[in-house]
Design a protein around this motif. Structure first.
Motif, PDB file in Angstrom:
ATOM      1  N   GLU A  40      37.943  44.976  42.619  1.00 49.04           N
ATOM      2  CA  GLU A  40      37.684  44.600  41.233  1.00 49.04           C
ATOM      3  C   GLU A  40      37.804  45.862  40.394  1.00 49.04           C
ATOM      4  N   LEU A  41      38.609  45.783  39.354  1.00 52.49           N
ATOM      5  CA  LEU A  41      38.802  46.907  38.440  1.00 52.49           C
ATOM      6  C   LEU A  41      38.244  46.497  37.085  1.00 52.49           C
ATOM      7  N   ASN A  42      37.188  47.161  36.651  1.00 53.93           N
ATOM      8  CA  ASN A  42      36.483  46.810  35.417  1.00 53.93           C
ATOM      9  C   ASN A  42      36.108  45.327  35.405  1.00 53.93           C
ATOM     10  N   ALA A  43      35.532  44.873  36.511  1.00 55.25           N
ATOM     11  CA  ALA A  43      35.022  43.503  36.692  1.00 55.25           C
ATOM     12  C   ALA A  43      36.116  42.436  36.663  1.00 55.25           C
ATOM     13  N   GLN A  44      37.368  42.831  36.900  1.00 52.28           N
ATOM     14  CA  GLN A  44      38.461  41.869  37.011  1.00 52.28           C
ATOM     15  C   GLN A  44      39.122  42.047  38.365  1.00 52.28           C
ATOM     16  N   GLU A  45      39.263  40.947  39.075  1.00 56.26           N
ATOM     17  CA  GLU A  45      39.819  40.995  40.423  1.00 56.26           C
ATOM     18  C   GLU A  45      41.288  41.423  40.384  1.00 56.26           C
ATOM     19  N   GLY A  65      43.025  42.162  43.604  1.00 57.97           N
ATOM     20  CA  GLY A  65      43.649  41.716  44.835  1.00 57.97           C
ATOM     21  C   GLY A  65      43.024  42.435  46.015  1.00 57.97           C
ATOM     22  N   ARG A  66      43.733  42.433  47.147  1.00 55.02           N
ATOM     23  CA  ARG A  66      43.239  43.080  48.368  1.00 55.02           C
ATOM     24  C   ARG A  66      44.027  44.355  48.635  1.00 55.02           C
ATOM     25  N   THR A  67      43.316  45.349  49.172  1.00 59.37           N
ATOM     26  CA  THR A  67      43.951  46.641  49.412  1.00 59.37           C
ATOM     27  C   THR A  67      44.979  46.560  50.534  1.00 59.37           C
ATOM     28  N   PRO A  68      46.018  47.335  50.457  1.00 54.87           N
ATOM     29  CA  PRO A  68      46.416  48.186  49.330  1.00 54.87           C
ATOM     30  C   PRO A  68      47.002  47.346  48.204  1.00 54.87           C
ATOM     31  N   VAL A  69      46.538  47.593  46.990  1.00 53.29           N
ATOM     32  CA  VAL A  69      46.990  46.827  45.827  1.00 53.29           C
ATOM     33  C   VAL A  69      47.549  47.792  44.787  1.00 53.29           C
ATOM     34  N   THR A  70      48.669  47.397  44.177  1.00 51.78           N
ATOM     35  CA  THR A  70      49.331  48.220  43.172  1.00 51.78           C
ATOM     36  C   THR A  70      49.527  47.392  41.910  1.00 51.78           C
ATOM     37  N   ARG A  71      49.136  47.970  40.780  1.00 54.20           N
ATOM     38  CA  ARG A  71      49.270  47.295  39.486  1.00 54.20           C
ATOM     39  C   ARG A  71      49.689  48.308  38.420  1.00 54.20           C
ATOM     40  N   ASP A  72      50.345  47.797  37.384  1.00 48.03           N
ATOM     41  CA  ASP A  72      50.618  48.613  36.210  1.00 48.03           C
ATOM     42  C   ASP A  72      49.340  48.740  35.403  1.00 48.03           C
ATOM     43  N   PHE A  73      49.202  49.847  34.679  1.00 45.20           N
ATOM     44  CA  PHE A  73      48.055  49.991  33.791  1.00 45.20           C
ATOM     45  C   PHE A  73      48.521  50.586  32.474  1.00 45.20           C
TER      46      PHE A  73
END
Length: 144
Positions: A38-43, A45-53
């Protein structure tokens, strides 16, 4: 002079039309993998997880995995120097994509086994059971 200004105008138009962008990527890893992130209380995914920010700064991170302690922490994602004002304007004008990849790695600790009750809990349960069985009100008997 007109020729020089015209050349400068063409160069600016080409650079603006062919300008790249900045791709910001955040990867969260855990050992063992498979933890729910959870990143800033938003799910996420499961590790390893990659997202744009989009934003640099402080992120609240929570990792959960069965049989492991939940990890709640904060991570600071710093902007690279080419993202500082006024250098960010020049970076945006580059004719290629710039990648800024941040990797956050965490090690989860196993949870304590729950098969054994906490010390004193059985004694406390017996005490509470005894309190439940005794009543402060006398039983009423039906009249015959």
């Amino acid at each position: 002079m007109k020729r020089f200004l015209g050349s400068v105008g063409v160069i600016i138009a080409v650079l603006t039309g062919a300008s790249g962008c900045i791709e910001r990527i955040l990867t969260v890893q855990s050992n063992p993998s498979g933890a729910l992130v959870e990143l800033n209380a938003q799910e996420m995914g499961r590790t390893p997880v990659t997202r744009d920010f989009t934003w640099y700064g402080v992120y609240d991170i929570t990792l959960r995995l069965d049989d492991y302690r939940t990890l709640k922490t904060t991570a600071k994602v710093y902007a690279p120097i080419y993202e500082w004002i006024p250098l960010d304007l020049l970076t945006d004008l580059l004719p290629f994509t710039v990648r800024d990849h941040h990797i956050l790695s965490y090690t989860l600790t196993p949870a304590a086994p729950t098969s054994q009750p906490s010390p004193g809990i059985l004694e406390r349960a017996e005490e509470l059971r005894g309190q439940m069985e005794t009543t402060h009100y006398p039983t009423t008997q039906k009249s015959k």
